[in-house]
Design a protein around this motif. Structure first.
Motif, PDB file in Angstrom:
ATOM      1  N   ALA A   9       0.825  -1.204   0.000  1.00 36.97           N
ATOM      2  CA  ALA A   9       0.000   0.000   0.000  1.00 36.97           C
ATOM      3  C   ALA A   9       0.863   1.259   0.000  1.00 36.97           C
ATOM      4  CB  ALA A   9      -0.931  -0.010   1.208  1.00 36.97           C
ATOM      5  N   ILE A  10       1.945   1.241   0.773  1.00 37.15           N
ATOM      6  CA  ILE A  10       2.860   2.384   0.809  1.00 37.15           C
ATOM      7  C   ILE A  10       3.534   2.574  -0.538  1.00 37.15           C
ATOM      8  CG2 ILE A  10       5.057   3.152   1.811  1.00 37.15           C
ATOM      9  CD1 ILE A  10       4.065   1.791   4.457  1.00 37.15           C
ATOM     10  N   ARG A  11       3.950   1.486  -1.130  1.00 34.28           N
ATOM     11  CA  ARG A  11       4.564   1.553  -2.465  1.00 34.28           C
ATOM     12  C   ARG A  11       3.570   2.076  -3.489  1.00 34.28           C
ATOM     13  NH1 ARG A  11       5.395  -4.040  -4.036  1.00 34.28           N
ATOM     14  NH2 ARG A  11       6.915  -4.068  -2.346  1.00 34.28           N
ATOM     15  N   ASP A  12       2.331   1.611  -3.414  1.00 30.12           N
ATOM     16  CA  ASP A  12       1.311   2.033  -4.365  1.00 30.12           C
ATOM     17  C   ASP A  12       0.994   3.518  -4.223  1.00 30.12           C
ATOM     18  OD1 ASP A  12      -0.486   1.347  -6.475  1.00 30.12           O
ATOM     19  OD2 ASP A  12      -2.152   1.397  -5.060  1.00 30.12           O
ATOM     20  N   ALA A  13       0.979   4.016  -2.991  1.00 27.81           N
ATOM     21  CA  ALA A  13       0.715   5.439  -2.774  1.00 27.81           C
ATOM     22  C   ALA A  13       1.773   6.300  -3.449  1.00 27.81           C
ATOM     23  CB  ALA A  13       0.673   5.741  -1.276  1.00 27.81           C
ATOM     24  N   GLN A  14       3.036   5.911  -3.308  1.00 37.12           N
ATOM     25  CA  GLN A  14       4.110   6.675  -3.959  1.00 37.12           C
ATOM     26  C   GLN A  14       3.992   6.591  -5.474  1.00 37.12           C
ATOM     27  OE1 GLN A  14       8.028   6.294  -1.445  1.00 37.12           O
ATOM     28  NE2 GLN A  14       6.813   4.429  -1.141  1.00 37.12           N
ATOM     29  N   ASP A  15       3.643   5.422  -5.972  1.00 38.26           N
ATOM     30  CA  ASP A  15       3.459   5.227  -7.411  1.00 38.26           C
ATOM     31  C   ASP A  15       2.349   6.140  -7.945  1.00 38.26           C
ATOM     32  OD1 ASP A  15       3.505   4.260  -9.987  1.00 38.26           O
ATOM     33  OD2 ASP A  15       2.787   2.255  -9.483  1.00 38.26           O
ATOM     34  N   VAL A  16       1.228   6.176  -7.241  1.00 41.18           N
ATOM     35  CA  VAL A  16       0.104   7.016  -7.660  1.00 41.18           C
ATOM     36  C   VAL A  16       0.513   8.490  -7.702  1.00 41.18           C
ATOM     37  CG1 VAL A  16      -2.155   7.902  -6.920  1.00 41.18           C
ATOM     38  CG2 VAL A  16      -1.713   5.436  -6.911  1.00 41.18           C
ATOM     39  N   CYS A  17       1.201   8.943  -6.668  1.00 41.27           N
ATOM     40  CA  CYS A  17       1.586  10.355  -6.609  1.00 41.27           C
ATOM     41  C   CYS A  17       2.633  10.697  -7.664  1.00 41.27           C
ATOM     42  CB  CYS A  17       2.106  10.690  -5.220  1.00 41.27           C
ATOM     43  SG  CYS A  17       0.830  10.699  -3.943  1.00 41.27           S
ATOM     44  N   MET A  18       3.574   9.802  -7.899  1.00 40.74           N
ATOM     45  CA  MET A  18       4.595  10.053  -8.902  1.00 40.74           C
ATOM     46  C   MET A  18       4.005  10.078 -10.298  1.00 40.74           C
ATOM     47  SD  MET A  18       7.768   7.798  -7.386  1.00 40.74           S
ATOM     48  CE  MET A  18       9.083   8.550  -8.363  1.00 40.74           C
ATOM     49  N   ALA A  19       2.998   9.228 -10.539  1.00 39.39           N
ATOM     50  CA  ALA A  19       2.343   9.204 -11.844  1.00 39.39           C
ATOM     51  C   ALA A  19       1.542  10.477 -12.090  1.00 39.39           C
ATOM     52  CB  ALA A  19       1.440   7.977 -11.953  1.00 39.39           C
ATOM     53  N   GLN A  20       0.927  11.012 -11.032  1.00 37.40           N
ATOM     54  CA  GLN A  20       0.076  12.195 -11.176  1.00 37.40           C
ATOM     55  C   GLN A  20       0.856  13.499 -11.232  1.00 37.40           C
ATOM     56  OE1 GLN A  20      -4.243  11.076  -9.155  1.00 37.40           O
ATOM     57  NE2 GLN A  20      -2.910  12.576  -8.205  1.00 37.40           N
ATOM     58  N   ASP A  21       1.998  13.548 -10.575  1.00 37.61           N
ATOM     59  CA  ASP A  21       2.700  14.810 -10.400  1.00 37.61           C
ATOM     60  C   ASP A  21       4.193  14.577 -10.565  1.00 37.61           C
ATOM     61  OD1 ASP A  21       3.727  17.251  -9.651  1.00 37.61           O
ATOM     62  OD2 ASP A  21       2.626  17.381  -7.759  1.00 37.61           O
ATOM     63  N   GLU A  22       4.767  15.136 -11.608  1.00 31.39           N
ATOM     64  CA  GLU A  22       6.192  14.932 -11.866  1.00 31.39           C
ATOM     65  C   GLU A  22       7.079  15.637 -10.846  1.00 31.39           C
ATOM     66  OE1 GLU A  22       6.738  18.557 -15.134  1.00 31.39           O
ATOM     67  OE2 GLU A  22       6.893  16.458 -15.756  1.00 31.39           O
ATOM     68  N   LYS A  23       6.489  16.466 -10.003  1.00 35.23           N
ATOM     69  CA  LYS A  23       7.275  17.143  -8.964  1.00 35.23           C
ATOM     70  C   LYS A  23       7.525  16.248  -7.751  1.00 35.23           C
ATOM     71  CE  LYS A  23       4.519  20.731  -8.451  1.00 35.23           C
ATOM     72  NZ  LYS A  23       3.516  20.406  -9.463  1.00 35.23           N
ATOM     73  N   VAL A  24       6.856  15.094  -7.681  1.00 39.14           N
ATOM     74  CA  VAL A  24       7.060  14.162  -6.567  1.00 39.14           C
ATOM     75  C   VAL A  24       8.353  13.382  -6.799  1.00 39.14           C
ATOM     76  CG1 VAL A  24       6.141  12.180  -5.302  1.00 39.14           C
ATOM     77  CG2 VAL A  24       4.592  13.977  -6.112  1.00 39.14           C
ATOM     78  N   ILE A  25       9.261  13.490  -5.834  1.00 39.59           N
ATOM     79  CA  ILE A  25      10.577  12.859  -5.906  1.00 39.59           C
ATOM     80  C   ILE A  25      10.748  11.943  -4.698  1.00 39.59           C
ATOM     81  CG2 ILE A  25      13.066  13.280  -6.096  1.00 39.59           C
ATOM     82  CD1 ILE A  25      11.525  14.536  -8.356  1.00 39.59           C
ATOM     83  N   VAL A  26      11.300  10.750  -4.923  1.00 41.30           N
ATOM     84  CA  VAL A  26      11.530   9.782  -3.851  1.00 41.30           C
ATOM     85  C   VAL A  26      13.023   9.516  -3.741  1.00 41.30           C
ATOM     86  CG1 VAL A  26      11.163   7.390  -3.119  1.00 41.30           C
ATOM     87  CG2 VAL A  26       9.267   8.700  -4.100  1.00 41.30           C
ATOM     88  N   PHE A  27      13.565   9.652  -2.534  1.00 42.76           N
ATOM     89  CA  PHE A  27      14.981   9.320  -2.363  1.00 42.76           C
ATOM     90  C   PHE A  27      15.283   8.963  -0.912  1.00 42.76           C
ATOM     91  CE2 PHE A  27      14.594  13.930  -2.116  1.00 42.76           C
ATOM     92  CZ  PHE A  27      15.407  14.319  -1.058  1.00 42.76           C
ATOM     93  N   GLY A  28      16.444   8.352  -0.719  1.00 43.52           N
ATOM     94  CA  GLY A  28      16.873   7.881   0.592  1.00 43.52           C
ATOM     95  C   GLY A  28      17.885   6.761   0.428  1.00 43.52           C
ATOM     96  N   GLN A  29      18.291   6.170   1.525  1.00 36.34           N
ATOM     97  CA  GLN A  29      19.296   5.115   1.480  1.00 36.34           C
ATOM     98  C   GLN A  29      18.701   3.834   0.896  1.00 36.34           C
ATOM     99  OE1 GLN A  29      20.891   4.693   5.473  1.00 36.34           O
ATOM    100  NE2 GLN A  29      20.906   6.926   5.728  1.00 36.34           N
ATOM    101  N   ASP A  30      19.268   3.362  -0.198  1.00 41.74           N
ATOM    102  CA  ASP A  30      18.905   2.076  -0.818  1.00 41.74           C
ATOM    103  C   ASP A  30      17.481   2.034  -1.373  1.00 41.74           C
ATOM    104  OD1 ASP A  30      21.409   0.897  -0.238  1.00 41.74           O
ATOM    105  OD2 ASP A  30      20.755   0.397   1.787  1.00 41.74           O
ATOM    106  N   VAL A  31      16.850   3.179  -1.609  1.00 35.42           N
ATOM    107  CA  VAL A  31      15.467   3.154  -2.080  1.00 35.42           C
ATOM    108  C   VAL A  31      15.359   2.979  -3.589  1.00 35.42           C
ATOM    109  CG1 VAL A  31      14.761   4.658  -0.185  1.00 35.42           C
ATOM    110  CG2 VAL A  31      15.229   5.658  -2.434  1.00 35.42           C
ATOM    111  N   GLY A  32      16.450   3.144  -4.307  1.00 37.93           N
ATOM    112  CA  GLY A  32      16.413   3.097  -5.765  1.00 37.93           C
ATOM    113  C   GLY A  32      16.478   1.689  -6.311  1.00 37.93           C
ATOM    114  N   TYR A  33      17.666   1.256  -6.707  1.00 39.05           N
ATOM    115  CA  TYR A  33      17.844  -0.062  -7.320  1.00 39.05           C
ATOM    116  C   TYR A  33      17.374  -1.175  -6.385  1.00 39.05           C
ATOM    117  CZ  TYR A  33      20.233  -4.178  -9.150  1.00 39.05           C
ATOM    118  OH  TYR A  33      20.522  -5.437  -9.605  1.00 39.05           O
ATOM    119  N   PHE A  34      17.694  -1.058  -5.097  1.00 37.34           N
ATOM    120  CA  PHE A  34      17.372  -2.108  -4.131  1.00 37.34           C
ATOM    121  C   PHE A  34      15.899  -2.089  -3.740  1.00 37.34           C
ATOM    122  CE2 PHE A  34      17.707  -3.902   0.297  1.00 37.34           C
ATOM    123  CZ  PHE A  34      18.111  -5.161  -0.083  1.00 37.34           C
ATOM    124  N   GLY A  35      15.240  -0.950  -3.843  1.00 37.69           N
ATOM    125  CA  GLY A  35      13.818  -0.864  -3.508  1.00 37.69           C
ATOM    126  C   GLY A  35      13.518  -0.667  -2.042  1.00 37.69           C
ATOM    127  N   GLY A  36      14.528  -0.258  -1.264  1.00 38.06           N
ATOM    128  CA  GLY A  36      14.322  -0.012   0.157  1.00 38.06           C
ATOM    129  C   GLY A  36      14.553  -1.259   0.984  1.00 38.06           C
TER     130      GLY A  36
END
Length: 338
Positions: A9-36
């Motif tokens: 559900a948390i992953r889906d929420a970020q996906d929904v917001c990123m799809a709707q608004d290109e200004k939404v950015i996600v970052f942090g330790q290991d959140v990219g290639y590894f997926g958190g």
């Protein structure tokens, strides 16, 4: 309607917001290639690219400070701190910059950032991976603090947080990541609970901050809880047979005072349950509010069932948690004749 774990559900929420608004950015330790570390961002970098979902150095102060700057200049960063215990190096950024930016700039700038953090114990993570520091954030004027207890709220509240124009601390109970449990106080992997196996709608929806949820109606005693402790309280009510009204606070700041006071005035009794240590915990604020606004309706003193005032005990964490036995004993105690 799909059925999701809290992670999904948390992953889906970020996906929904990123799809709707290109200004939404996600970052942090290991959140990219590894997926958190808990896979809450799995697939987002692949879908949206490294410029919108990317890894950072191990530098919590840098992560939050960068997010504040991004927010001030029009982006909507949603950052992950791997564990709430790791937030302390960045606490000054939250208190001195993010929480004050709107007011110190006379609203010329805001800090529309969301800080996601796994919180609480239950995974044998020891003292540096298991703390419940919600009171530290709730104390800071200018920050909003929320803790969902189920996948439906997890998605809707995260969307609301990302879309909010002010900084939001979004705490995720680790014991609920892979689905609700039955709330019993044991070391075994417990089965899913019938309480909170909620379907999670596709697409965009919001669970707005500032509104509590009544998870179980009752007339004898009001139990105020949030996160994992909602499930513990529900189990305690079932095991004792006491007609308890269980309120999921879910939004610590802003808090839904109307729902709380209406319930306590009806039942005349109040118990607050949280996993964090007792002294100066968030439950103290709830008890103060109940005493102030419901004094003449109370049939018994408000009481708290909490973690103990000790450093987090790795080997004894299941004894440290409030469980149904402790909560049930408190329910029985407040029901005794004065």
């Amino acid at each position: 309607m799909p059925r999701m774990t809290m992670i999904e559900a948390i992953r889906d929420a970020q996906d929904v917001c990123m799809a709707q608004d290109e200004k939404v950015i996600v970052f942090g330790q290991d959140v990219g290639y590894f997926g958190g570390v808990f896979r809450c961002t799995k697939g987002l970098q692949e879908k949206y690219g490294r410029h919108r979902c990317f890894d950072t150095p191990i530098n919590e102060s840098g992560i939050v400070g960068t997010a504040i700057g991004m927010g001030a200049y029009g982006l909507r960063p949603c950052v992950e701190i791997q564990f709430a215990d790791y937030m302390y190096p960045a606490y000054d950024q939250l208190v001195s910059e993010a929480a004050r930016l709107r007011h110190r700039s006379n609203t010329d700038f805001t800090a529309p950032l969301t800080v996601r953090m796994p919180t609480g114990g239950g995974i044998y993570g020891g003292q540096t991976h298991s703390q419940s520091p919600e009171a530290l954030f709730a104390h800071v004027a200018g920050l909003k603090t929320v803790i969902p207890s189920n996948p439906y709220d997890a998605k809707g509240m995260l969307i609301a947080a990302i879309e909010d124009d002010d900084p939001v601390i979004y705490l995720e109970p680790k014991r609920l990541y892979n689905g609700p449990f039955d709330g019993r106080h044991d070391r075994a992997v417990t089965p899913w609970s019938k309480h909170e196996l909620a379907d999670v709608p596709d697409g965009h929806y919001r669970v707005d901050m500032g509104k509590a949820a009544i998870r179980r109606e009752g007339a004898d005693v009001t139990v105020l809880a949030y996160g994992t402790m909602v499930h513990v309280a529900l189990t305690a009510a079932e095991e004792t047979g006491i007609d308890a009204e269980i309120i999921d606070i879910r939004s610590l700041v802003p808090v839904d005072l109307d729902t709380i006071t209406e319930s306590v005035r009806k039942t005349g009794r109040c118990i607050v349950v949280h996993e964090a240590t007792r002294t100066c915990g968030y439950g103290a604020e709830l008890v103060a509010l109940v005493a102030r606004h419901c004094f003449y309706s109370l049939e018994a003193p408000p009481t708290r069932v909490t973690g103990y005032d000790t450093p987090y005990p790795h080997a004894q964490e299941w004894d440290y948690f409030p469980g149904p036995q402790r909560v049930g004993a408190a329910m029985k105690k407040v029901m005794e004749p004065a």
